[in-house]
Design an enzyme around this catalytic site. Structure first.
Site, mmCIF file in Angstrom:
data_model
loop_
_atom_site.group_PDB
_atom_site.id
_atom_site.type_symbol
_atom_site.label_atom_id
_atom_site.label_comp_id
_atom_site.label_asym_id
_atom_site.label_seq_id
_atom_site.Cartn_x
_atom_site.Cartn_y
_atom_site.Cartn_z
ATOM 1 N N ASN A 1 0.868 -1.179 0.000
ATOM 2 C CA ASN A 1 0.000 0.000 0.000
ATOM 3 C C ASN A 1 0.901 1.224 0.000
ATOM 4 O OD1 ASN A 1 -1.772 2.067 0.498
ATOM 5 N ND2 ASN A 1 -2.395 1.348 2.537
ATOM 6 N N TRP A 2 1.006 1.844 -1.161
ATOM 7 C CA TRP A 2 1.946 2.974 -1.284
ATOM 8 C C TRP A 2 1.406 4.239 -0.625
ATOM 9 C CZ3 TRP A 2 3.963 2.672 -7.080
ATOM 10 C CH2 TRP A 2 4.601 1.426 -7.259
ATOM 11 N N LYS A 3 0.147 4.228 -0.246
ATOM 12 C CA LYS A 3 -0.508 5.394 0.377
ATOM 13 C C LYS A 3 -0.290 6.634 -0.510
ATOM 14 C CE LYS A 3 -0.136 3.123 4.817
ATOM 15 N NZ LYS A 3 0.030 3.206 6.261
ATOM 16 N N HIS B 1 -9.321 0.967 4.976
ATOM 17 C CA HIS B 1 -8.052 1.200 5.676
ATOM 18 C C HIS B 1 -8.287 2.136 6.874
ATOM 19 C CE1 HIS B 1 -3.967 2.417 6.560
ATOM 20 N NE2 HIS B 1 -3.601 1.339 5.915
ATOM 21 N N GLU C 1 -6.688 4.525 7.990
ATOM 22 C CA GLU C 1 -6.481 5.955 7.728
ATOM 23 C C GLU C 1 -7.739 6.571 7.121
ATOM 24 O OE1 GLU C 1 -2.799 5.418 5.603
ATOM 25 O OE2 GLU C 1 -1.849 4.866 7.493
ATOM 26 N N GLU D 1 -4.943 -4.962 10.644
ATOM 27 C CA GLU D 1 -3.907 -3.939 10.802
ATOM 28 C C GLU D 1 -4.171 -3.142 12.081
ATOM 29 O OE1 GLU D 1 -2.006 -2.791 6.766
ATOM 30 O OE2 GLU D 1 -3.713 -1.518 7.115
ATOM 31 N N GLY E 1 2.984 2.290 10.743
ATOM 32 C CA GLY E 1 3.935 3.388 10.589
ATOM 33 C C GLY E 1 4.703 3.733 11.849
ATOM 34 N N SER F 1 3.940 -2.144 10.238
ATOM 35 C CA SER F 1 5.393 -2.189 10.440
ATOM 36 C C SER F 1 6.024 -3.532 10.076
ATOM 37 C CB SER F 1 5.746 -1.788 11.881
ATOM 38 O OG SER F 1 5.353 -0.449 12.134
ATOM 39 N N GLY G 1 3.105 -1.041 4.238
ATOM 40 C CA GLY G 1 3.170 0.377 3.895
ATOM 41 C C GLY G 1 4.602 0.784 3.582
ATOM 42 N N GLY G 2 5.283 1.314 4.586
ATOM 43 C CA GLY G 2 6.623 1.880 4.392
ATOM 44 C C GLY G 2 7.590 0.967 3.646
HETATM 45 P P1 13P Z 1 3.356 0.353 7.592
HETATM 46 O O1 13P Z 1 3.860 -0.943 6.978
HETATM 47 O O2 13P Z 1 4.069 1.556 7.101
HETATM 48 O O3 13P Z 1 3.284 0.257 9.077
HETATM 49 O O4 13P Z 1 1.855 0.536 7.058
HETATM 50 C C1 13P Z 1 0.967 -0.519 7.144
HETATM 51 C C2 13P Z 1 -0.259 -0.167 6.414
HETATM 52 O O5 13P Z 1 -1.010 0.698 6.833
HETATM 53 C C3 13P Z 1 -0.540 -0.893 5.167
HETATM 54 O O6 13P Z 1 -1.841 -0.675 4.721
#
Ligand code: 13P
Length: 251
Positions: A11-13, A96, A98, A166, A172, A211, A232-233
């Protein structure tokens, strides 16, 4: 344990522009195209999807979207429908944390999105997870069970669903859930699926996200109810993301 193909989804956000996203996709293609035994998915921002889908066309790397409207078309300024995405993506992330927290999306709205995605012939990656206060009060299991059940209200395309647990506190932060915590909660998710659709419980992939990196992925994937990772990251660097793919794949 059921024989479920693992999934590693990035997920590149709201990261990368078209140019840098293309470079990232090409890097992942180069490093991971030949890895088998794992479903590999990248979810770029909307504006990059068409370009990246073209580059990945014919490869083993699939493309997903990070969100979608539950409406088919019409006066919904700024929204994107499933029919606009079809042909470019195979998967769509819905719910998600967020979007739940920052855009006020409710489980009811997310349930409508999941149904719209499945009706378009695409696979929803449905996210659920508790925040820190819920976990501190000891309510994580009941919260996640309720959130998942309400986000799946009237869902029926059980052969086309991926669930991603998640925990908000792990996203993050660099502090992933322990593999035992992640196992407990993915097992809760599977229990909910078993209650709603008994036949789907063994085949539905349940991912962990929060993470995940190349240092903790193997231990997480070792757990019986964790079928992969939503990342994510660590999905923003081709070499790191490809290590996660390699850890989940069979070659
Ligand atoms: P991180 O891997 O950056 O913690 O993000 C997870 C995430 O929200 C994937 O959708």
């Amino acid at each position: 344990m059921a024989n479920r193909t693992p999934v590693v989804a990035g997920n590149w956000k709201m990261n990368t522009d078209v140019e840098s996203g293309l470079e990232l996709a090409k890097g992942i293609l180069k490093l991971s195209n030949s890895v088998s035994g794992v479903d590999k998915i990248v979810c770029p921002p909307f504006v990059s999807i068409a370009t990246i889908a073209q580059v990945l066309c014919g490869s083993t790397i699939q493309v997903g979207a990070q969100n979608v409207s539950s409406n088919a078309d019409g006066a919904f300024t700024g929204e994107v429908s499933t029919s606009m995405l079809r042909g470019f993506v195979s998967h769509v992330i819905v719910g998600h944390s967020e979007r739940r927290a920052l855009n006020g999306e409710t489980s009811e709205q997310i349930a409508s999105k999941a149904i719209a995605v499945a009706e378009a012939g695409l696979t929803p990656i449905l996210c659920i997870g508790e925040d820190l206060s819920v976990r501190k009060f000891g309510n994580a299991e009941s919260f996640v069970a309720e959130q998942l059940e309400s986000s799946l209200a009237e869902f029926s395309a059980w052969d086309s669903l991926i669930v991603a647990y998640e925990p908000v506190w792990a996203i993050g932060t660099g502090e992933a859930a322990t593999s035992d915590q992640a196992q407990d909660m993915t097992a809760v998710c599977r229990k909910v699926i078993r209650k709603l659709a008994p036949d789907a419980a063994n085949s539905t992939r349940v991912l962990y996200g929060g993470s995940v990196n190349s240092g903790n992925v193997a231990e997480l994937l070792d757990k019986p109810d964790i079928d992969g990772a939503l990342v994510g990251g660590a999905s923003l660097k081709a070499d790191e993301f490809s290590k996660l793919i390699a850890a989940a794949g069979s070659n």
